[in-house]
Scaffold this motif. Structure first.
Motif, PDB file in Angstrom:
ATOM      1  N   ALA A  81       0.824  -1.218   0.000  1.00 52.29           N
ATOM      2  CA  ALA A  81       0.000   0.000   0.000  1.00 52.29           C
ATOM      3  C   ALA A  81       0.861   1.272   0.000  1.00 52.29           C
ATOM      4  O   ALA A  81       0.343   2.376   0.011  1.00 52.29           O
ATOM      5  CB  ALA A  81      -0.933   0.001   1.212  1.00 52.29           C
ATOM      6  N   GLY A  82       2.195   1.093   0.019  1.00 53.53           N
ATOM      7  CA  GLY A  82       3.076   2.256  -0.108  1.00 53.53           C
ATOM      8  C   GLY A  82       3.712   2.758   1.182  1.00 53.53           C
ATOM      9  O   GLY A  82       4.360   3.802   1.185  1.00 53.53           O
ATOM     10  N   TYR A  83       3.548   2.028   2.265  1.00 54.28           N
ATOM     11  CA  TYR A  83       4.143   2.445   3.534  1.00 54.28           C
ATOM     12  C   TYR A  83       5.501   1.795   3.736  1.00 54.28           C
ATOM     13  O   TYR A  83       5.757   0.698   3.233  1.00 54.28           O
ATOM     14  CB  TYR A  83       3.227   2.069   4.714  1.00 54.28           C
ATOM     15  CG  TYR A  83       1.885   2.744   4.642  1.00 54.28           C
ATOM     16  CD1 TYR A  83       1.754   4.094   4.934  1.00 54.28           C
ATOM     17  CD2 TYR A  83       0.749   2.038   4.254  1.00 54.28           C
ATOM     18  CE1 TYR A  83       0.517   4.726   4.847  1.00 54.28           C
ATOM     19  CE2 TYR A  83      -0.493   2.655   4.160  1.00 54.28           C
ATOM     20  CZ  TYR A  83      -0.595   4.001   4.463  1.00 54.28           C
ATOM     21  OH  TYR A  83      -1.808   4.622   4.366  1.00 54.28           O
ATOM     22  N   GLU A  84       6.349   2.457   4.495  1.00 57.10           N
ATOM     23  CA  GLU A  84       7.619   1.854   4.898  1.00 57.10           C
ATOM     24  C   GLU A  84       7.358   1.184   6.244  1.00 57.10           C
ATOM     25  O   GLU A  84       6.877   1.830   7.172  1.00 57.10           O
ATOM     26  CB  GLU A  84       8.692   2.936   5.041  1.00 57.10           C
ATOM     27  CG  GLU A  84      10.055   2.379   5.388  1.00 57.10           C
ATOM     28  CD  GLU A  84      11.095   3.469   5.582  1.00 57.10           C
ATOM     29  OE1 GLU A  84      12.006   3.249   6.392  1.00 57.10           O
ATOM     30  OE2 GLU A  84      10.987   4.532   4.942  1.00 57.10           O
ATOM     31  N   VAL A  85       7.641  -0.117   6.346  1.00 59.12           N
ATOM     32  CA  VAL A  85       7.297  -0.877   7.547  1.00 59.12           C
ATOM     33  C   VAL A  85       8.554  -1.456   8.199  1.00 59.12           C
ATOM     34  O   VAL A  85       9.381  -2.066   7.529  1.00 59.12           O
ATOM     35  CB  VAL A  85       6.320  -2.032   7.217  1.00 59.12           C
ATOM     36  CG1 VAL A  85       5.947  -2.806   8.477  1.00 59.12           C
ATOM     37  CG2 VAL A  85       5.072  -1.495   6.525  1.00 59.12           C
ATOM     38  N   VAL A  86       8.666  -1.248   9.505  1.00 60.85           N
ATOM     39  CA  VAL A  86       9.697  -1.898  10.310  1.00 60.85           C
ATOM     40  C   VAL A  86       8.947  -2.813  11.271  1.00 60.85           C
ATOM     41  O   VAL A  86       8.038  -2.365  11.975  1.00 60.85           O
ATOM     42  CB  VAL A  86      10.550  -0.870  11.097  1.00 60.85           C
ATOM     43  CG1 VAL A  86      11.550  -1.568  12.002  1.00 60.85           C
ATOM     44  CG2 VAL A  86      11.261   0.077  10.129  1.00 60.85           C
ATOM     45  N   SER A  87       9.293  -4.107  11.288  1.00 61.18           N
ATOM     46  CA  SER A  87       8.563  -5.078  12.103  1.00 61.18           C
ATOM     47  C   SER A  87       9.413  -5.605  13.240  1.00 61.18           C
ATOM     48  O   SER A  87      10.599  -5.885  13.055  1.00 61.18           O
ATOM     49  CB  SER A  87       8.133  -6.267  11.239  1.00 61.18           C
ATOM     50  OG  SER A  87       7.293  -5.837  10.199  1.00 61.18           O
ATOM     51  N   VAL A  88       8.790  -5.758  14.403  1.00 63.47           N
ATOM     52  CA  VAL A  88       9.433  -6.370  15.565  1.00 63.47           C
ATOM     53  C   VAL A  88       8.475  -7.397  16.158  1.00 63.47           C
ATOM     54  O   VAL A  88       7.272  -7.325  15.944  1.00 63.47           O
ATOM     55  CB  VAL A  88       9.829  -5.329  16.644  1.00 63.47           C
ATOM     56  CG1 VAL A  88      10.893  -4.368  16.119  1.00 63.47           C
ATOM     57  CG2 VAL A  88       8.615  -4.543  17.123  1.00 63.47           C
ATOM     58  N   ASP A  89       9.030  -8.352  16.916  1.00 68.04           N
ATOM     59  CA  ASP A  89       8.199  -9.440  17.439  1.00 68.04           C
ATOM     60  C   ASP A  89       7.773  -9.244  18.881  1.00 68.04           C
ATOM     61  O   ASP A  89       7.152 -10.116  19.458  1.00 68.04           O
ATOM     62  CB  ASP A  89       8.921 -10.783  17.276  1.00 68.04           C
ATOM     63  CG  ASP A  89      10.191 -10.868  18.116  1.00 68.04           C
ATOM     64  OD1 ASP A  89      10.601  -9.852  18.734  1.00 68.04           O
ATOM     65  OD2 ASP A  89      10.789 -11.951  18.154  1.00 68.04           O
ATOM     66  N   ARG A  90       8.115  -8.094  19.471  1.00 71.04           N
ATOM     67  CA  ARG A  90       7.715  -7.838  20.863  1.00 71.04           C
ATOM     68  C   ARG A  90       7.831  -6.346  21.176  1.00 71.04           C
ATOM     69  O   ARG A  90       8.595  -5.636  20.546  1.00 71.04           O
ATOM     70  CB  ARG A  90       8.564  -8.651  21.834  1.00 71.04           C
ATOM     71  CG  ARG A  90      10.049  -8.392  21.738  1.00 71.04           C
ATOM     72  CD  ARG A  90      10.902  -9.451  22.409  1.00 71.04           C
ATOM     73  NE  ARG A  90      10.645 -10.717  21.779  1.00 71.04           N
ATOM     74  CZ  ARG A  90      10.359 -11.839  22.480  1.00 71.04           C
ATOM     75  NH1 ARG A  90      10.343 -11.838  23.772  1.00 71.04           N
ATOM     76  NH2 ARG A  90      10.122 -12.963  21.845  1.00 71.04           N
ATOM     77  N   GLY A  91       7.063  -5.928  22.163  1.00 79.36           N
ATOM     78  CA  GLY A  91       7.078  -4.521  22.560  1.00 79.36           C
ATOM     79  C   GLY A  91       8.435  -4.042  23.034  1.00 79.36           C
ATOM     80  O   GLY A  91       8.836  -2.914  22.760  1.00 79.36           O
ATOM     81  N   THR A  92       9.161  -4.907  23.749  1.00 76.50           N
ATOM     82  CA  THR A  92      10.471  -4.495  24.270  1.00 76.50           C
ATOM     83  C   THR A  92      11.464  -4.220  23.137  1.00 76.50           C
ATOM     84  O   THR A  92      12.402  -3.450  23.315  1.00 76.50           O
ATOM     85  CB  THR A  92      11.046  -5.556  25.234  1.00 76.50           C
ATOM     86  OG1 THR A  92      10.975  -6.839  24.615  1.00 76.50           O
ATOM     87  CG2 THR A  92      10.289  -5.577  26.550  1.00 76.50           C
ATOM     88  N   ALA A  93      11.247  -4.814  21.964  1.00 70.19           N
ATOM     89  CA  ALA A  93      12.112  -4.542  20.810  1.00 70.19           C
ATOM     90  C   ALA A  93      11.696  -3.242  20.118  1.00 70.19           C
ATOM     91  O   ALA A  93      12.493  -2.618  19.415  1.00 70.19           O
ATOM     92  CB  ALA A  93      12.057  -5.704  19.826  1.00 70.19           C
ATOM     93  N   ALA A  94      10.457  -2.832  20.301  1.00 73.17           N
ATOM     94  CA  ALA A  94       9.945  -1.627  19.646  1.00 73.17           C
ATOM     95  C   ALA A  94      10.409  -0.342  20.340  1.00 73.17           C
ATOM     96  O   ALA A  94      10.656   0.667  19.677  1.00 73.17           O
ATOM     97  CB  ALA A  94       8.413  -1.660  19.618  1.00 73.17           C
ATOM     98  N   VAL A  95      10.544  -0.374  21.656  1.00 73.78           N
ATOM     99  CA  VAL A  95      10.864   0.845  22.415  1.00 73.78           C
ATOM    100  C   VAL A  95      12.159   1.517  21.944  1.00 73.78           C
ATOM    101  O   VAL A  95      12.152   2.723  21.662  1.00 73.78           O
ATOM    102  CB  VAL A  95      10.870   0.575  23.941  1.00 73.78           C
ATOM    103  CG1 VAL A  95      11.363   1.803  24.707  1.00 73.78           C
ATOM    104  CG2 VAL A  95       9.469   0.190  24.410  1.00 73.78           C
ATOM    105  N   PRO A  96      13.287   0.774  21.807  1.00 78.14           N
ATOM    106  CA  PRO A  96      14.511   1.450  21.352  1.00 78.14           C
ATOM    107  C   PRO A  96      14.378   2.051  19.952  1.00 78.14           C
ATOM    108  O   PRO A  96      14.962   3.099  19.671  1.00 78.14           O
ATOM    109  CB  PRO A  96      15.578   0.343  21.350  1.00 78.14           C
ATOM    110  CG  PRO A  96      14.971  -0.854  21.966  1.00 78.14           C
ATOM    111  CD  PRO A  96      13.511  -0.626  22.143  1.00 78.14           C
ATOM    112  N   LEU A  97      13.577   1.415  19.097  1.00 77.06           N
ATOM    113  CA  LEU A  97      13.349   1.967  17.757  1.00 77.06           C
ATOM    114  C   LEU A  97      12.558   3.273  17.837  1.00 77.06           C
ATOM    115  O   LEU A  97      12.860   4.232  17.128  1.00 77.06           O
ATOM    116  CB  LEU A  97      12.610   0.952  16.879  1.00 77.06           C
ATOM    117  CG  LEU A  97      13.412  -0.291  16.501  1.00 77.06           C
ATOM    118  CD1 LEU A  97      12.513  -1.316  15.816  1.00 77.06           C
ATOM    119  CD2 LEU A  97      14.589   0.056  15.614  1.00 77.06           C
TER     120      LEU A  97
END
Length: 129
Positions: A29-45
């Protein structure tokens, strides 16, 4: 021009098949996506990079999506939040604790996901006018 103009989405989903499926649909759909498998991995990003939207499952190991959204509000207040969940009771809790977040209940069609994401960004564009 090397800078991407695509809106950036951080996808936090612990189920690998769902993460891959959603990521592909959003990229198509045209978005840039960064995927993580858990919330704790998302916070530093969220702390290090800019994201326009946090798309998070609510029920995840280590840190649930609601806690992740609260951290997102602290470290990246401009980032919109949208939840995906398969649990109706969790939807009510999310609505109470993150009243501005959109909640999409599983199962949903990929077209519905893309439409909801577009709606979030339309609302954002309207608000900045």
């Amino acid at each position: 021009m090397t800078e991407s103009t695509a809106l950036r989405i951080l996808l936090a989903e612990d189920e690998e098949a769902m993460r891959t499926y959603l990521g592909r649909a959003l990229e198509k759909a045209g978005y840039e996506v960064v995927s993580v498998d858990r919330g704790t991995a998302a916070v530093p990003l969220l702390e290090a990079e800019h994201f326009d939207l946090l798309l998070s499952d609510i029920v995840m190991p280590e840190m649930d999506g609601i806690e992740l959204a609260q951290r997102c509000n602290e470290v990246s207040p401009a980032t919109k939040v949208m939840f995906i969940t398969g649990f109706a009771a969790v939807t009510l809790k999310a609505s109470r604790e993150q009243p501005t977040a959109k909640v999409l209940s599983k199962p949903f069609h990929l077209r519905d996901l893309v439409l909801e994401v577009e709606r979030v960004f339309e609302d954002q564009a309207q608000a900045s006018l």
